[in-house]
Design an enzyme around this catalytic site. Structure first.
Site, PDB file in Angstrom:
ATOM      1  CB  ALA A   1      -1.177  13.780  13.318  1.00 32.69           C
TER       2      ALA A   1
ATOM      3  CB  SER B   1      -4.720   2.663   4.901  1.00 33.25           C
ATOM      4  OG  SER B   1      -4.292   2.663   3.765  1.00 33.25           O
TER       5      SER B   1
ATOM      6  CE  LYS C   1      -2.575   4.696   6.968  1.00 33.33           C
ATOM      7  NZ  LYS C   1      -2.203   5.682   6.507  1.00 33.33           N
TER       8      LYS C   1
ATOM      9  CG  HIS D   1       0.084   1.295   4.577  1.00 31.93           C
ATOM     10  ND1 HIS D   1      -0.423   2.489   4.312  1.00 31.93           N
ATOM     11  CD2 HIS D   1      -0.677   0.323   3.988  1.00 31.93           C
ATOM     12  CE1 HIS D   1      -1.177   2.323   3.296  1.00 31.93           C
ATOM     13  NE2 HIS D   1      -1.663   1.197   3.111  1.00 31.93           N
ATOM     14  CG  ASN D   2       1.004   6.212   5.166  1.00 35.64           C
ATOM     15  OD1 ASN D   2       0.225   5.464   5.163  1.00 35.64           O
ATOM     16  ND2 ASN D   2       0.544   7.498   5.277  1.00 35.64           N
TER      17      ASN D   2
ATOM     18  CD  GLU E   1      -0.054   5.830   0.663  1.00 32.23           C
ATOM     19  OE1 GLU E   1      -0.673   5.174   1.445  1.00 32.23           O
ATOM     20  OE2 GLU E   1       0.254   7.126   0.698  1.00 32.23           O
ATOM     21  CE1 TYR E   2       4.255   9.105   1.908  1.00 29.76           C
ATOM     22  CE2 TYR E   2       6.249  10.666   1.301  1.00 29.76           C
ATOM     23  CZ  TYR E   2       4.881  10.442   1.623  1.00 29.76           C
ATOM     24  OH  TYR E   2       4.652  11.381   2.598  1.00 29.76           O
TER      25      TYR E   2
HETATM   26  C1  6PG Z   1      -3.895   5.897   3.494  1.00 33.92           C
HETATM   27  C2  6PG Z   1      -2.997   7.173   2.981  1.00 33.92           C
HETATM   28  C3  6PG Z   1      -3.555   8.372   3.713  1.00 33.92           C
HETATM   29  C4  6PG Z   1      -2.890   9.554   3.137  1.00 33.92           C
HETATM   30  C5  6PG Z   1      -1.580   9.423   2.635  1.00 33.92           C
HETATM   31  C6  6PG Z   1      -1.005  10.648   1.794  1.00 33.92           C
HETATM   32  O1  6PG Z   1      -3.446   4.842   3.792  1.00 33.92           O
HETATM   33  O2  6PG Z   1      -5.098   5.930   3.156  1.00 33.92           O
HETATM   34  O3  6PG Z   1      -1.625   6.654   3.197  1.00 33.92           O
HETATM   35  O4  6PG Z   1      -3.169   8.191   5.047  1.00 33.92           O
HETATM   36  O5  6PG Z   1      -3.697  10.071   2.108  1.00 33.92           O
HETATM   37  O6  6PG Z   1      -0.719   9.392   3.857  1.00 33.92           O
HETATM   38  O7  6PG Z   1       0.072  10.847   2.138  1.00 33.92           O
HETATM   39  P1  6PG Z   1       1.234  12.042   1.541  1.00 33.92           P
HETATM   40  O8  6PG Z   1      -0.076  13.326   1.691  1.00 33.92           O
HETATM   41  O9  6PG Z   1       2.212  12.122   2.558  1.00 33.92           O
HETATM   42  O10 6PG Z   1       1.542  11.603   0.302  1.00 33.92           O
END
Ligand code: 6PG
Length: 462
Positions: free
Chosen positions: A75, A127, A182, A185-186, A189-190
């Protein structure tokens, strides 16, 4: 001879996605900034239907009409440059799919610019990392329906499967909806990673467990309601050895990020949606990066450490409950951001579809998505109102408090698990302390307040 599709960007994700698409019977023309990489890749997979063009113009010419071009580049500037390069040479009704982690606002700007020329842009969140891209990711497309229709067949064929075997892809909505979903989603994820890291730290520091012993506990959790991809791969990370040494002992405690957690938190702040678990996870990455300062302060302030007051098996039971409750609070924070964004931007999000396509391929795939999907199919809005969350939270809340308490007692920072608990507590408070805030605001700045006994806006003489 023309190719079915074009793909630009042969980084890790681009290569895996290209192989996945080719394995489903599509032919692909490939392009990459460093052109040597194209021939190298095509030579590596001679049996696949890949075409290595001689020039960028040849690449564009070699794709069947209307063209479908997939961008798998980082991006920011790389995507911007390509959009600029493609816009003047593509034809009306051609479609571009941006599969990078772009910020939704930028996607919407490009969509407007390209639509003026009749070119459709699909902003697609993908993802699943390298493995997901190759074997089946979760795919979150957003943008004009015309763009979705161009890519629907290929995306459906390459996606992972949900719990009932359906493809983990669905049109999220108009504009930047795909990249928005997405991004959230992240954020989730964090927070998921942070709460698992907090559990790891407690088991390691309080009970002095080895990585293998902690892996045994995570393994047991992954067989129950805490089952998730991240719980599973935690076991791999805990057990990993390199040159006879435990890898976790060798990895520096500094966590990087590419911005999506920060964007999610910024959105939560902009929309006024409380998301302490997600924000806490982002802040913990911040702390991780001030390594030198942390080390100095560690020597300056003695930690208050006490021996644990319960057996390990009692503690792990409480910890599992705290994690499960945090997972609920965390997903609810993500959904709340999505609800607010949907209201503002009229994306037309379908939460039942979101919780379905997150069941396979993506990083936050977890068993709990089955119940969430069922609840959203019945038009539930806030997860805390669902029967399954209610049952779980009533069961888990005592343990949740006990874990947070224990962390405080033993000087273990816990922004995600305790942020989840505070989110739950604040969400279910019939009367908050904001009356006090309003009193102070009126006292120092005549900002006025509302009353519970009368309609209108009031100011007191102080
Ligand atoms: C996914 C992940 C991917 C990426 C992460 C890592 O869904 O496959 O989210 O998009 O590896 O975003 O993010 P960071 O480097 O910000 O931890």
């Amino acid at each position: 001879m023309t190719s079915n599709l074009g793909l630009i960007g042969l980084g890790t994700m681009g290569k895996s996605l290209a192989r996945n698409i080719a394995s489903r019977g599509f032919s692909l023309s490939l392009w990459n900034r460093t052109t040597e990489k194209i021939n190298e890749f095509v030579d590596e997979f001679p049996d696949e239907n890949f075409y290595a063009p001689q020039s960028f113009e040849d690449f564009v010419e070699s794709i069947e009409r209307p063209r479908r071009i997939i961008l798998m580049v980082p991006a920011g500037d790389p995507t911007a440059d390509l959009i600029k390069k493609l816009a003047p040479i593509l034809d009306k009704d051609d479609a571009i799919m941006d599969g990078g982690n772009a910020i939704y606002k930028v996607t919407e700007i490009y969509q407007k610019q390209l639509e003026e020329k009749g070119i459709h842009l699909l902003g697609v969140g993908i993802s699943g990392g390298e493995e997901g891209a190759l074997k089946g990711p979760s795919i979150m497309p957003g943008g004009p329906v015309e763009a979705w229709e161009e890519f629907e067949e290929v995306l459906t064929k390459i996606a992972a499967e949900d719990f009932s075997g359906k493809a983990c892809v669905s049109h999220m909505g108009k504009g930047g909806a795909g990249h928005y979903v997405k991004m959230v989603h992240n954020g989730i994820e964090y927070a998921e990673m942070q709460m698992l890291a907090e559990a790891y730290q407690m088991l390691k520091e309080l009970y002095k467990l080895s990585h293998n012993e902690i892996a045994d506990i995570f393994e047991k959790w992954s067989e129950g309601r805490m089952a998730s991809y991240l719980t599973d791969i935690s076991v791999d990370v805990l057990r990993k050895k390199e040159d006879g040494k435990e890898l976790l002992d060798l990895i520096l405690d500094k966590a990087k990020n590419k911005g999506t957690g920060v964007w999610t938190t910024q959105e939560a702040l902009r929309l006024g949606v409380p998301s302490p678990t997600i924000a806490g996870a982002v802040f913990m990455r911040g702390f991780s990066n001030s390594l030198e300062e942390r080390k100095k302060l560690d020597g300056l302030y003695p930690r208050l450490e006490q021996s644990p007051e319960m057996t390990l098996s009692e503690f792990t039971e409480h910890l599992e409950k705290a994690l499960f409750a945090t997972r609920l609070a965390n997903f609810e924070q993500g959904f709340a951001i999505l609800r607010a964004a949907d209201k503002e931007m009229h994306y037309g999000l379908n939460f039942s579809e979101i919780t379905r396509i997150w069941q396979g391929g993506c990083i936050i795939r977890s068993a709990i998505l089955k119940d969430m999907n069922l609840a959203f199919s019945q038009k539930v809005q806030n997860l805390y109102f669902t029967e399954f969350a209610h049952t779980a939270l009533v069961e888990c809340q005592k343990s949740w408090k006990l874990i947070v308490n224990t962390a405080v007692k033993h000087s273990i920072p816990m922004l995600s698990i305790s942020g989840g608990l505070s989110h739950f507590e604040a969400s279910r408070r019939g009367r908050s302390s904001a009356n006090f805030i309003q009193g102070l605001r009126d006292r120092f700045g005549s900002h006025t307040y509302e009353r519970i006994d009368q309609e209108g806006s009031f100011h007191s003489e102080w």
